[in-house]
Scaffold this active site. Structure first.
Site, short mmCIF file in Angstrom:
data_model
loop_
_atom_site.label_atom_id
_atom_site.label_comp_id
_atom_site.label_asym_id
_atom_site.label_seq_id
_atom_site.Cartn_x
_atom_site.Cartn_y
_atom_site.Cartn_z
CE LYS A 1 2.40 4.72 1.48
NZ LYS A 1 2.47 3.26 1.35
NE ARG B 1 -5.60 -3.05 4.01
CZ ARG B 1 -4.60 -3.92 3.88
NH1 ARG B 1 -4.52 -4.96 4.70
NH2 ARG B 1 -3.70 -3.80 2.94
N1 BES Z 1 -1.42 3.27 -1.01
C1 BES Z 1 -0.74 2.14 -0.55
C2 BES Z 1 -0.57 1.05 -1.62
C3 BES Z 1 0.26 1.38 -2.82
C4 BES Z 1 1.55 0.92 -2.94
C5 BES Z 1 -0.28 2.09 -3.87
C6 BES Z 1 2.28 1.17 -4.06
C7 BES Z 1 0.46 2.36 -4.99
C8 BES Z 1 1.75 1.89 -5.10
C9 BES Z 1 -1.49 1.50 0.61
O1 BES Z 1 -2.24 2.36 1.38
C10 BES Z 1 -0.45 0.90 1.50
O2 BES Z 1 0.36 1.60 1.99
N2 BES Z 1 -0.52 -0.41 1.66
C11 BES Z 1 0.42 -1.11 2.46
C12 BES Z 1 -0.33 -2.17 3.22
C13 BES Z 1 0.52 -2.86 4.26
C14 BES Z 1 0.85 -1.91 5.38
C15 BES Z 1 -0.25 -4.04 4.79
C16 BES Z 1 1.45 -1.76 1.52
O3 BES Z 1 1.08 -2.25 0.47
O4 BES Z 1 2.62 -1.72 1.87
ZN ZN Z 2 -1.09 3.29 2.93
#
Ligand code: BES
Ligand code: ZN
Ligand code: ZN
Length: 496
Positions: free
Chosen positions: A277, A351
């Site tokens: 990230k 997931r």
């Molecule tokens: N933990 C994150 C989602 C999230 C985003 C939680 C903002 C709280 C605030 C999750 O694990 C994630 O990173 N999801 C990705 C999925 C993508 C790679 C398909 C996302 O939402 O960017």
């Molecule tokens: Zn994530």
């Protein structure tokens, strides 16, 4: 903070503040407000005439040393239009009043319910609102603002005939708010103070204290069970994963009765893994365990409220780290169910761990599944921080949850999961892939992935990524963790 019923007439209460609420209508000085107006020699009617007392939602009117009352202050909170008033408004009013008085160094106040308030519902809402509003994220501050804390809240305005109902509502509200604050405390913990191992210890301690059955699966047991999807996430760092299993069994369990499975995502820190990230805002990923904490909070409340249905809570927990042993984009993993997964993005890890969590809950006997997870940034795009995203495979079951969310005052919005979306996660070389093939609908893709592991069981997925954390303080709630979905889930389980 103590909260209890007070039978003494409110005019005679020697309290630091007497709080009540005013509806927005042509004449806001009616019923009990008219009684207070008489006690204050017409002050309230004058304020209404001059436009200083309108009843607009959460408007605050503070009167010092009101003549005719023993209270040092009278605080009137706007309740909005009478037709739109609900237990959700009352919860916010109680919370906003508490936070308003707290910053003014008041330590004790009395909350006067309006005439015709349903005793059990209103006392529950006030307790939930006040105790929830009293939560502060100051655990690690070495200088606590002790002069700014509320010690006692009295509930007043109930008749003798209403007393036992009001006591019942108050007790239930206390249990639910304490459970919600327990979850919020866990969510607030940073990842160096709350690893999967520590979370499991806290879950075990909570369960034992509450009288719930608990089993903690360590990394060895997790490997024996072949939870390949969970293990693929945890392999990126040195902290071992854990799976918490907390079970509530009612006294009169009937064979063939539904068994509810509550599965919560508990990633104690989500760096994204190798699909790392951006640095900006990454610190917030300590709350990526909010789903798991919320489910543990639900169990804590259920232990006290004793529903008539069996509930199995499964919380898979891990960090998502980008170490040298981390899984890499394109890796293929085999979930506990036997399904193969192409991990195209290591940041779509929630997931993965839920896949094994759901499968295990079913194996333990859960017939109806509900998961809660901070799953996608896409749900924040779709619904912002206002509504929880709801995905459901069984409409009657989903409707039941949505009805509970209304009572609980937690906004939720149903999203689609049409078969067409299944195409998005079809794998190229394995059964499924963990992200969509680039067509948008990110929150739905996440839900479709989880659905694969629910099989034919009625299933609901709650995406709380946007709602589990309050970026800005509200007048009735501190900035930080919200514990959203807990009240809804407790209400849903209690309705069985
Ligand atoms: N933990 C994150 C989602 C999230 C985003 C939680 C903002 C709280 C605030 C999750 O694990 C994630 O990173 N999801 C990705 C999925 C993508 C790679 C398909 C996302 O939402 O960017
Ligand atoms: Zn994530
Ligand atoms: Zn995550």
């Amino acid at each position: 903070m103590q909260i209890s019923l007070e039978a003494k007439p409110y005019a005679a209460l020697e309290t630091e503040a007497l709080v009540s609420y005013v509806f927005e209508e042509t004449d806001p000085v009616q019923g009990r407000i008219s009684e207070l107006d008489q006690a204050t020699n017409g002050l309230l009617r004058n304020l209404a005439k001059s436009g200083e007392l309108t009843g607009k939602t959460l408007e605050m009117t503070l009167i010092h040393a009101p003549a005719g009352l023993k209270a040092a202050r009278l605080l009137l909170v706007g309740a909005g239009k009478r037709e739109q008033f609900s237990s959700a408004t009352l919860r916010k009013i109680a919370g906003a009043a508490l936070r308003y008085l707290k910053v003014r160094s008041v330590k004790q106040f009395a909350f006067l319910v309006r005439e015709n308030a349903a005793a059990e519902d209103s006392s529950q809402s006030i307790a939930e609102g006040a105790l929830g509003a009293n939560f502060e994220s100051d655990k690690y501050k070495t200088e606590k603002k002790n002069d700014k804390s509320i010690d006692t809240v009295l509930l007043t305005g109930y008749s003798d005939a209403e007393r036992s109902s009001a006591e019942r509502g108050l007790a239930r509200g206390r249990v639910i708010a304490d459970a919600q604050n327990f979850a919020r405390d866990l969510i607030n913990e940073p990842s160096n103070k709350l690893t999967p191992k520590i979370l499991a210890e806290k879950a075990e301690a909570m369960a034992k204290q509450a009288g719930l059955a608990v089993e903690i699966l360590d990394e060895k047991k997790i490997a024996d069970l072949k939870m390949g999807a969970l293990l693929s996430v945890s392999q990126g760092g040195p902290e071992p994963p854990r799976v918490m299993v907390v079970t509530y069994t009612p006294a009169n369990l009937k064979p063939g009765a539904p068994v509810i499975g509550l599965i919560g995502k508990a990633v104690t820190f989500d760096t994204g893994g190798i699909s790392i990230k951006p640095a900006d805002g990454m610190e917030k990923m300590k709350y990526d365990m909010a789903g798991g904490a919320t489910m543990l909070g639900v169990m804590r409340a259920l232990a006290a409220l004793k529903p008539n249905v069996k509930v199995i809570c499964v919380v898979p927990s891990t960090e998502n780290m980008p170490g040298g042993t981390a899984q890499k984009p394109g890796d293929i993993q085999t979930a506990m169910s036997g399904k193969t997964i192409e991990v195209l993005n290591t940041d779509a890890e929630g997931r993965l761990i839920l896949a094994d969590g759901l499968h295990y809950a079913k194996q333990l006997g859960a017939t109806h599944l509900i998961d809660a997870a901070t799953l996608t940034g896409a749900i924040v795009v779709a619904l912002a921080n206002v509504n929880v995203g709801v995905f459901g495979s069984d409409q009657p079951f989903t409707d039941k949850l949505l009805a509970s969310s209304k009572v609980a005052g937690e906004k939720m919005w149903q999203m689609p999961i049409d078969d067409e979306y299944r195409e998005f996660i079809k794998g190229t070389v394995a059964d499924i892939q963990n992200i969509g093939s680039g067509k948008g609908g990110g929150a739905i893709t996440g839900a479709m992935f989880i659905k694969e592991f629910a099989g034919d069981s009625p299933w609901i997925h709650l995406d709380i990524a946007g709602t589990a954390w309050n970026d800005d303080a509200k007048s009735w709630l501190a900035k930080g963790p919200t514990g959203v979905a807990l009240r809804t889930l407790v209400h849903l389980v209690m309705s069985y």
